[in-house]
Design a protein around this motif. Structure first.
Motif, mmCIF file in Angstrom:
data_model
loop_
_atom_site.group_PDB
_atom_site.id
_atom_site.type_symbol
_atom_site.label_atom_id
_atom_site.label_comp_id
_atom_site.label_asym_id
_atom_site.label_seq_id
_atom_site.Cartn_x
_atom_site.Cartn_y
_atom_site.Cartn_z
ATOM 1 N N UNK A 85 -8.194 45.695 8.406
ATOM 2 C CA UNK A 85 -7.806 45.414 7.025
ATOM 3 C C UNK A 85 -6.316 45.108 6.910
ATOM 4 N N UNK A 86 -5.504 45.869 7.625
ATOM 5 C CA UNK A 86 -4.064 45.640 7.569
ATOM 6 C C UNK A 86 -3.715 44.259 8.114
ATOM 7 N N UNK A 87 -4.278 43.915 9.258
ATOM 8 C CA UNK A 87 -3.966 42.613 9.854
ATOM 9 C C UNK A 87 -4.551 41.478 9.026
ATOM 10 N N UNK A 88 -5.674 41.735 8.346
ATOM 11 C CA UNK A 88 -6.233 40.704 7.476
ATOM 12 C C UNK A 88 -5.273 40.397 6.335
ATOM 13 N N UNK A 89 -4.574 41.428 5.833
ATOM 14 C CA UNK A 89 -3.633 41.213 4.737
ATOM 15 C C UNK A 89 -2.333 40.592 5.215
ATOM 16 N N UNK A 90 -1.896 40.883 6.435
ATOM 17 C CA UNK A 90 -0.589 40.431 6.897
ATOM 18 C C UNK A 90 -0.684 39.243 7.859
ATOM 19 N N UNK A 130 0.166 35.107 18.205
ATOM 20 C CA UNK A 130 -0.409 34.309 17.129
ATOM 21 C C UNK A 130 0.634 33.979 16.073
ATOM 22 N N UNK A 131 1.523 34.924 15.815
ATOM 23 C CA UNK A 131 2.542 34.712 14.787
ATOM 24 C C UNK A 131 3.598 33.692 15.193
ATOM 25 N N UNK A 132 3.626 33.276 16.453
ATOM 26 C CA UNK A 132 4.574 32.247 16.862
ATOM 27 C C UNK A 132 4.324 30.918 16.144
ATOM 28 N N UNK A 133 3.112 30.735 15.638
ATOM 29 C CA UNK A 133 2.821 29.500 14.916
ATOM 30 C C UNK A 133 3.443 29.455 13.536
ATOM 31 N N UNK A 134 3.752 30.625 12.949
ATOM 32 C CA UNK A 134 4.304 30.650 11.589
ATOM 33 C C UNK A 134 5.679 29.990 11.503
ATOM 34 N N UNK A 135 6.648 30.307 12.376
ATOM 35 C CA UNK A 135 7.933 29.593 12.298
ATOM 36 C C UNK A 135 7.785 28.073 12.489
ATOM 37 N N UNK A 136 6.831 27.672 13.329
ATOM 38 C CA UNK A 136 6.611 26.235 13.515
ATOM 39 C C UNK A 136 6.072 25.617 12.223
ATOM 40 N N UNK A 137 5.163 26.316 11.549
ATOM 41 C CA UNK A 137 4.646 25.805 10.276
ATOM 42 C C UNK A 137 5.750 25.728 9.234
ATOM 43 N N UNK A 138 6.604 26.740 9.194
ATOM 44 C CA UNK A 138 7.720 26.719 8.252
ATOM 45 C C UNK A 138 8.708 25.606 8.576
ATOM 46 N N UNK A 192 -4.439 43.712 21.305
ATOM 47 C CA UNK A 192 -4.310 43.383 19.886
ATOM 48 C C UNK A 192 -2.843 43.177 19.529
ATOM 49 N N UNK A 193 -1.984 44.086 19.987
ATOM 50 C CA UNK A 193 -0.557 43.951 19.692
ATOM 51 C C UNK A 193 0.030 42.706 20.357
ATOM 52 N N UNK A 194 -0.388 42.432 21.590
ATOM 53 C CA UNK A 194 0.142 41.264 22.303
ATOM 54 C C UNK A 194 -0.261 39.973 21.613
ATOM 55 N N UNK A 195 -1.546 39.807 21.370
ATOM 56 C CA UNK A 195 -2.018 38.549 20.790
ATOM 57 C C UNK A 195 -1.633 38.418 19.317
ATOM 58 N N UNK A 196 -1.415 39.548 18.637
ATOM 59 C CA UNK A 196 -0.906 39.479 17.271
ATOM 60 C C UNK A 196 0.471 38.820 17.254
ATOM 61 N N UNK A 197 1.341 39.236 18.147
ATOM 62 C CA UNK A 197 2.685 38.674 18.205
ATOM 63 C C UNK A 197 2.654 37.202 18.617
ATOM 64 N N UNK A 215 -1.749 32.915 9.515
ATOM 65 C CA UNK A 215 -2.649 31.982 10.179
ATOM 66 C C UNK A 215 -3.138 30.904 9.204
ATOM 67 N N UNK A 216 -3.330 31.313 7.942
ATOM 68 C CA UNK A 216 -3.748 30.323 6.947
ATOM 69 C C UNK A 216 -2.640 29.305 6.696
ATOM 70 N N UNK A 217 -1.391 29.749 6.777
ATOM 71 C CA UNK A 217 -0.273 28.815 6.642
ATOM 72 C C UNK A 217 -0.298 27.782 7.762
ATOM 73 N N UNK A 218 -0.567 28.233 8.983
ATOM 74 C CA UNK A 218 -0.664 27.298 10.110
ATOM 75 C C UNK A 218 -1.836 26.340 9.913
#
Length: 430
Positions: A301-306, A209-217, A202-207, A311-314
């Motif tokens: 719940x925490x990951x759904x909020x953060x 997955x977030x690699x897409x956010x800087x690309x979206x920005x 979970x911790x690995x794939x969470x990090x 992911x929705x931004x991507x």
């Protein structure tokens, strides 16, 4: 007596062995409580992954064990009283080592792990993306979550039917490690090992997955600029007229489309990978079977909020790219249609002008042909007159003037016939 091999004589598919082993490639290893896990993930390209495989194979041989072969993507090595797990993925490589907690146990995370493979001799295969420490402790340890984690982002929940409690705050400690605490209430080693591995995933794939956010920005300003440019072009299309103006608009529109497609192509893999990693996170959390603790937020719940907003931004960026691409295509089609209409109108006018010139040339040619017949006939009649004058002087009883008059229509008809034959011959050869 050995049973006969029912597959003997069949040529196996070159990928059959790999496919059979895929379901068993990353087995859950049973672990005894207390236990400490150190988990590191590194981003690697194809070249770095190959170099890391070679290094790890040599590392295994140096410790008296066979290393992974060219096809293996997972390997476990007994090391330091525990197990070192190596996993090679498409764009990252992970190393996970687990060993018994030091004795006396004391508070979780209180002791640095000695004897781990991550010392000076360890070779990082690429940039570090994940660094996690997970401590598996007994329920009678008496630890307080509020003392170990930041209360603002603390999550804790029961997992595996309540046999374990998992807590974290997703923050890095002084060693740069994200800390996870798992409290064992009497769960079996097999289930405890499976839960710990899922939490690390979970911790690995969470990090990842977030690699897409800087690309979206990064893509957002480009998309906004192209949207603004498209709006300006469509506004100009309402008043533009003439081939040159429409061609200029089409060129600007094509340039915007090229920029958009270049950005979409560059980000397509990253957004697709983030979507896949996010799905894996959801699957791992679902497999843990969380149950909320009183007054605590669950991992999901925490990951759904953060994580979900990122992911929705991507996803929104991908949708904007697709919608904008279709709008650009429609606008380009409209402009090409207008340009084609203008070109057809110009071609029609050009053909009409060419027809007028051809008719004028035909009339001029006919006039020249008439004049040519008259001029040639005049000279031929003159020659005939000279012939008759010479015949009269030679004693032929013939009037030169009468002979010239009689020869005029004959000469004109002959010359006209010859000119027509020559023109007809040229027409046939064309």
């Amino acid at each position: 007596m050995a049973e006969p091999d029912d597959t003997a004589g069949f040529a196996p598919h070159p990928l059959r062995r790999a496919l059979l082993g895929e379901l068993h490639a990353r087995p859950f290893l049973p672990v005894e409580t207390p236990r400490t896990f150190l988990h590191y993930g590194f981003t690697t390209d194809e070249e770095a992954a190959a170099a890391d495989r070679a290094w790890f194979a040599e590392f295994c041989r140096a410790h008296g064990s066979a290393g992974p072969n060219a096809e293996t993507r997972h390997h476990v090595l007994a090391f330091g009283g525990g197990a070192l797990r190596w996993e090679s993925h498409a764009e990252f490589t992970t190393y996970t080592w687990d060993g018994r907690a030091p004795s006396p146990v004391g508070a979780p995370f209180a002791h640095r792990r000695e004897g781990s493979p991550f010392g000076r001799d360890f070779r990082a295969p690429g940039p570090l993306i994940v660094a996690t420490r997970l401590d598996l402790v007994d329920a009678d340890g008496g630890c307080s979550f509020d003392e170990l984690f930041d209360a603002a982002s603390l999550v804790a929940s029961e997992i595996i039917g309540g046999g374990l409690i998992a807590a974290t705050d997703f923050r890095s400690d002084g060693d740069g490690l994200t800390r996870i605490l798992v409290v064992n209430r009497g769960e079996t080693p097999q289930n405890a090992g499976a839960a710990c591995q899922r939490l690390l995933e979970v911790e690995t794939y969470r990090m990842l997955a977030l690699l897409g956010l800087p690309e979206a920005q990064c893509q957002a300003p480009l998309i906004r600029r192209i949207e603004t440019g498209l709006s300006e072009i469509t506004a100009e299309m309402r008043t533009s007229a003439g081939l040159d103006a429409n061609e200029a608009l089409l060129q600007r529109l094509t340039q915007l489309a090229a920029e958009l497609e270049a950005g979409a192509a560059a980000s397509a893999y990253r957004f697709g990978a983030s979507r896949a990693y996010d799905e894996i996170v959801s699957q791992r959390l679902a497999a843990l079977g969380e149950r909320a603790l009183a007054g605590r937020s669950t991992w999901a719940n925490f990951l759904a909020r953060r994580l979900r907003p990122a992911m929705r931004t991507c996803e929104t960026t991908v949708e904007r790219q697709g919608n904008l691409s279709r709008k650009l295509a429609r606008a380009a089609t409209l402009l090409r249609t207008r340009v084609d209409v203008e070109l057809e109108s110009q071609n029609r006018n050009l053909l009409e002008a060419m027809n007028r010139r051809a008719r004028l040339q035909l009339r001029l040619q006919q006039t020249v042909e008439g004049l040519s017949v008259a001029a040639i006939s005049y000279y031929v009649v003159g020659l005939v007159g000279h012939l008759f004058e010479g015949a009269e002087k030679a004693g032929v009883p013939l009037s030169p003037g009468l002979a010239k008059a009689v020869s005029v229509p004959v000469v004109v008809l002959v010359i006209w016939y010859l000119v027509r034959r020559i023109r007809a011959h040229h027409s046939d050869t064309e």
